[in-house]
Design an enzyme around this catalytic site. Structure first.
Site, short mmCIF file in Angstrom:
data_model
loop_
_atom_site.label_atom_id
_atom_site.label_comp_id
_atom_site.label_asym_id
_atom_site.label_seq_id
_atom_site.Cartn_x
_atom_site.Cartn_y
_atom_site.Cartn_z
CD GLU A 91 -2.81 -0.78 2.57
OE1 GLU A 91 -3.76 -1.54 2.70
OE2 GLU A 91 -2.49 0.08 3.42
CB CYS A 104 1.85 7.20 4.00
SG CYS A 104 2.12 5.93 5.24
CB CYS A 111 4.68 -5.59 9.69
SG CYS A 111 5.71 -4.78 10.94
CB CYS A 115 1.40 -2.98 16.62
SG CYS A 115 3.11 -2.47 16.47
CB CYS A 118 -0.94 -2.70 13.05
SG CYS A 118 -0.30 -2.51 11.39
CD GLU A 159 10.37 -0.95 12.74
OE1 GLU A 159 9.50 -0.61 13.53
OE2 GLU A 159 11.24 -0.15 12.30
CB SER A 189 7.21 6.02 11.57
OG SER A 189 6.50 5.54 12.67
CB CYS A 330 -0.66 0.91 7.94
SG CYS A 330 0.34 -0.40 8.43
S1 SF4 Z 1 2.12 -0.56 13.37
FE1 SF4 Z 1 3.95 -0.58 12.08
S2 SF4 Z 1 5.40 -1.82 13.25
FE2 SF4 Z 1 3.39 -2.25 14.14
S3 SF4 Z 1 2.66 -4.08 13.03
FE3 SF4 Z 1 1.89 -2.26 11.93
S4 SF4 Z 1 3.39 -1.89 10.33
FE4 SF4 Z 1 4.36 -3.20 11.85
#
Ligand code: SF4
Length: 352
Positions: A91, A104, A111, A115, A118, A159, A189, A330
């Protein structure tokens, strides 16, 4: 699969061209087409002979993506799902405002951090994006809108500091030889990957650093960022100090406010204290919930939290949630597209 020439120096291009019995000056022309006129395909390069274009296309490409899907929100935010050459989807989001054209970008397919709030981390890491795929998102946007974005935020899928190609990709975006965007217009970030922060600092480039703190104590952070990729806050603060010392850039703490999880009075007081240790700004992000986890704070929860932070001396901004109606958090749109494609394949299989 062809190899993207994004990030190839003029010298590297000259070598390719000389193997095709072409003069060196073509390398300069190709660079101009890509980095000044934002051509994403050889076929758009009008002063390059057709035969040479055909030879280049046999082994190389410019942009390594095709557009899979795009959705535009009423506020102008546009979200793109791009298909990589190996079929993986990523994306990229374009966020225009009065003064800025922000993009972005993603750095990984999936990932590894996962988190809790997410969508990108749900399936774990599929693979790292290459440097060309990272910079290619900027070319995609510049090509589509006919001008360079003014700001880049590395906050999409993945990440960035767990991808060894991120630095090289960002150098294509900011180095004079390529897109030449001011380094201060790029924000990386991270969820707080300590070795990655130090490595980024050692580059001594003026990229901005945003650290997703999400909780002011290790105990609480554990509920938001799983153990595998989480570093202790003391180590993160030390790495931030190192970043400050090497680059002189003010650091931002990103704090996703999750109702009932990290939004208490004490959380705000302790967050303000933590930010003061490195004079960090705090950017609050009210949770943009994914289907399985809906804990979006109310306006009043948010206001209370902000006011406690400010009373405790913190510098706070609130990130506007842009493009909510197009699944702007995201990983959401990409997951929706994948699920739709999966279910149409299953339906087709059943019908056969
Ligand atoms: S917030 Fe960022 S670091 Fe955390 S799982 Fe989503 S993409 Fe990965």
């Amino acid at each position: 699969m062809t190899k993207s020439i994004l990030g190839y120096s003029k010298k590297a291009l000259e070598e390719i061209l000389s193997s095709l019995n072409q003069p060196k000056f073509r390398a300069k022309q190709i660079h101009q087409w890509i980095y000044s006129k934002f051509s994403a395909d050889f076929s758009a390069m009008k002063n390059i002979p057709k035969k040479l274009i055909e030879s280049l296309e046999e082994n190389y490409s410019v942009n390594p993506f095709s557009l899979e899907h795009c959705l535009k929100a009423s506020d102008g935010t546009e979200k793109f799902v791009l298909r990589c050459q190996d079929g993986k989807l990523i994306e990229t989001v374009y966020i225009p405002s009065e003064k800025r054209r922000t993009v972005c970008i993603s750095t990984q397919v999936g990932c590894p951090v996962n988190c809790v709030f997410c969508a990108s981390g749900k399936a774990g890491l599929i693979r790292n994006l290459s440097a060309a795929e990272i910079a290619g998102q900027i070319l995609f946007i510049a090509n589509r809108y006919g001008k360079m974005p003014t700001n880049i935020v590395v906050m999409g899928m993945g990440e960035p500091l767990l991808n060894p190609h991120t630095i090289e990709g960002l150098k294509i975006v900011t180095s004079e030889e390529f897109f030449n965007l001011g380094a201060r217009h790029v924000t990386v970030s991270t969820s707080g990957i300590v070795p990655g922060i130090k490595k980024l600092a050692d580059e001594q480039i003026q990229w901005n650093l945003a650290v997703s703190i999400h909780a002011p104590s290790d105990e609480l952070r554990r509920n938001i960022i799983p153990d595998k990729c989480r570093y202790p806050l003391t180590e993160i603060i030390d790495a931030c100090k190192y970043y400050l010392q090497k680059t002189g850039r003010k650091i931002t703490f990103e704090y996703t406010l999750v109702k009932g999880e990290n939004d208490s009075y004490d959380n705000a007081v302790n967050l303000a204290k933590l930010a003061k240790t490195i004079n960090a700004k705090i950017n609050l992000i009210p949770l943009n919930s994914i289907e399985e986890n809906s804990s979006t704070p109310t306006k009043s929860d948010l206001n209370k939290f902000v006011s406690t932070l400010q009373k405790n001396g913190a510098l706070v901004t609130i990130r506007n949630s842009r493009g909510d109606e197009i699944a702007a958090a995201c990983g959401q749109l990409k997951n929706q597209i994948e699920n739709q494609q999966k279910s149409s394949v299953e339906t087709a299989q059943k019908e056969n």
